[in-house]
Design a protein around this motif. Structure first.
Motif, PDB file in Angstrom:
ATOM      1  N   LEU A 197       0.912  -1.227   0.078  1.00  0.00           N
ATOM      2  CA  LEU A 197       0.197   0.030   0.066  1.00  0.00           C
ATOM      3  C   LEU A 197       0.998   1.324  -0.429  1.00  0.00           C
ATOM      4  N   HIS A 201      -9.065   4.016  -9.225  1.00  0.00           N
ATOM      5  CA  HIS A 201      -9.465   2.723  -7.892  1.00  0.00           C
ATOM      6  C   HIS A 201      -8.588   2.219  -7.590  1.00  0.00           C
ATOM      7  N   LEU A 202      -8.461   1.913  -6.032  1.00  0.00           N
ATOM      8  CA  LEU A 202      -7.128   1.754  -5.806  1.00  0.00           C
ATOM      9  C   LEU A 202      -8.197  -0.271  -4.714  1.00  0.00           C
ATOM     10  N   ILE A 203      -7.740  -1.380  -4.988  1.00  0.00           N
ATOM     11  CA  ILE A 203      -7.790  -2.734  -4.324  1.00  0.00           C
ATOM     12  C   ILE A 203      -6.835  -2.307  -3.692  1.00  0.00           C
ATOM     13  N   TYR A 204      -7.363  -2.807  -2.012  1.00  0.00           N
ATOM     14  CA  TYR A 204      -6.518  -3.400  -1.504  1.00  0.00           C
ATOM     15  C   TYR A 204      -6.757  -4.717  -0.348  1.00  0.00           C
ATOM     16  N   LEU A 231      -6.837   6.246   3.999  1.00  0.00           N
ATOM     17  CA  LEU A 231      -7.199   6.123   2.194  1.00  0.00           C
ATOM     18  C   LEU A 231      -8.824   6.240   2.922  1.00  0.00           C
ATOM     19  N   ALA A 289      -9.827   9.991  -0.492  1.00  0.00           N
ATOM     20  CA  ALA A 289     -11.343   9.844  -0.842  1.00  0.00           C
ATOM     21  C   ALA A 289     -11.895  11.207  -0.400  1.00  0.00           C
ATOM     22  N   PHE A 341     -11.305   9.663  -6.905  1.00  0.00           N
ATOM     23  CA  PHE A 341     -11.029   8.600  -6.417  1.00  0.00           C
ATOM     24  C   PHE A 341     -11.787   7.313  -5.433  1.00  0.00           C
ATOM     25  N   SER A 342     -11.579   6.042  -5.238  1.00  0.00           N
ATOM     26  CA  SER A 342     -12.165   5.651  -4.882  1.00  0.00           C
ATOM     27  C   SER A 342     -11.510   3.922  -4.272  1.00  0.00           C
ATOM     28  N   PHE A 343     -12.039   3.619  -3.575  1.00  0.00           N
ATOM     29  CA  PHE A 343     -11.592   2.441  -3.223  1.00  0.00           C
ATOM     30  C   PHE A 343     -11.688   1.313  -2.740  1.00  0.00           C
ATOM     31  N   THR A 344     -11.815   0.152  -2.129  1.00  0.00           N
ATOM     32  CA  THR A 344     -12.279  -1.201  -1.741  1.00  0.00           C
ATOM     33  C   THR A 344     -11.128  -1.642  -1.051  1.00  0.00           C
ATOM     34  N   THR A 345     -11.501  -2.886  -0.109  1.00  0.00           N
ATOM     35  CA  THR A 345     -10.547  -3.792   0.819  1.00  0.00           C
ATOM     36  C   THR A 345     -11.085  -5.251   0.306  1.00  0.00           C
TER      37      THR A 345
END
Length: 351
Positions: free
Chosen positions: A218, A238-241, A255, A259, A265-269
């Motif tokens: 990360l 987009h970030l996938i963590y 994060l 955002a 910007f968006s992200f998922t975990t």
């Protein structure tokens, strides 16, 4: 603007960032900074100084001959540094090792300004940036010496370039050389650093971006996102963590703060452990909807352990997904301090 920042990326992974005047040729600016870029004629005739401009605006003039740089080469981003006058910050790939140009990695020290134990899964190390700390490209790393050991470990910056403090996200490896030192470290302790290094860094955002982070992979994305937050953004990112265990999911609040600051910007975990209580169980490849792939019109950045990198590559091959660009960096955790294995290895590639 009176000058621009020019990042010179050498083929051995070393990066040097220099200032170049708005009317100065890159070759002259490099020599002024005691970096002997390849050259022979310096008149646009021989082509010896040919490099590749990976980003930025510039003027090549019309004083060079086609034998030195053809129109096709110029159209593909090749430049003659003896003729190139920047019109913005630029990144230039130099096709020789830094040692051949009588330069190399910068060495500097940093004092511990903060150290956080993130639930036993990782440490966040914060160092005061000295006046001679070199600039770096978001995503790059440095080698940090482990005091008293004669060895070093490689860690990506999680902070933006030019900040007054440098931060790093470091996996807590039981028995690990750096982990053992960090467990007893105190503020004010001095660390030796060399760098920056690496060809894994943020390129100009010209299309949607998909970032894939595994564990402490990360870190470089935090640096990239901070840079984007300062620059502004007109493309979706987009970030996938993904992590192995619930406790490995760290700095999620940071994060979310990014955002909130960075529209687009968006992200998922996700967590791989079958026993997880997290909302999304599985690997990053299982939580990669078509919407974030943009039918291949996407730049993919991936930083994680080798099995993750290989799994993503196989997933793309199996699904026939060919991203516009694919940049990745592999890293492996270091061996316990009692072992004779070397420090964590980092390798980067772009396809």
């Amino acid at each position: 603007m009176s000058s621009y920042r020019i990042a010179l990326n050498f083929e051995d992974g070393v990066t040097r960032i220099i200032d170049c005047g708005a009317k100065e040729k890159v070759l002259d600016a490099a020599f002024r900074n005691r970096i002997n870029l390849p050259m022979d004629c310096s008149d646009g005739v021989c082509g010896t100084c040919k490099c590749r401009a990976e980003s930025g605006l510039y003027d090549l003039g019309d004083d060079y001959i086609d034998d030195a740089l053809s129109s096709d080469e110029a159209g593909a981003g090749m430049v003659l540094t003896c003729q190139m006058v920047p019109q913005s910050d630029c990144v230039i790939a130099v096709p020789v090792a830094s040692t051949a140009c009588k330069t190399g990695t910068a060495s500097f020290t940093g004092k511990v300004a903060g150290l956080s134990d993130l639930g036993g899964a990782a440490f966040e190390l914060v160092l005061e940036a000295p006046a001679n700390a070199p600039a770096f490209l978001p995503g790059q790393y440095v080698n940090i010496g482990v005091p008293g050991s004669g060895q070093h470990r490689s860690y990506s910056f999680s902070s933006p370039s030019g900040a007054s403090r440098m931060s790093f996200l470091i996996k807590n490896v039981p028995g690990g050389l750096m982990s053992n030192w960090l467990a007893g470290a105190s503020e004010g302790a001095t660390l030796e650093l060399t760098g920056p290094l690496g060809s894994f860094y943020l390129r100009p955002v010209k299309r949607p971006v998909l970032m894939l982070a595994g564990g402490t992979g990360l870190a470089p994305f935090l640096s990239m996102l901070e840079e984007l937050a300062q620059q502004g953004l007109d493309q979706p990112v987009h970030l996938i963590y993904g992590v192995t265990r619930d406790q490995d999911l760290v700095l999620v609040e940071r994060l979310q703060a990014l955002a909130d600051r960075l529209p687009g910007f968006s992200f998922t975990t996700c967590v791989a452990d079958p026993a997880t209580t997290h909302a999304r169980q599985g690997y990053v490849t299982q939580h990669m909807p078509a919407a974030v792939l943009h039918d291949g019109n996407v730049d993919v950045y991936l930083c994680g352990p080798p099995p993750m990198v290989e799994a993503v590559q196989k997933h793309f091959q199996a699904t026939g997904m060919q991203p516009a660009s694919f940049y990745y960096e592999k890293f492996a955790s270091s061996q316990p301090a009692v072992a004779s294995a070397s420090a964590a290895a980092a390798a980067a590639a772009a396809v």
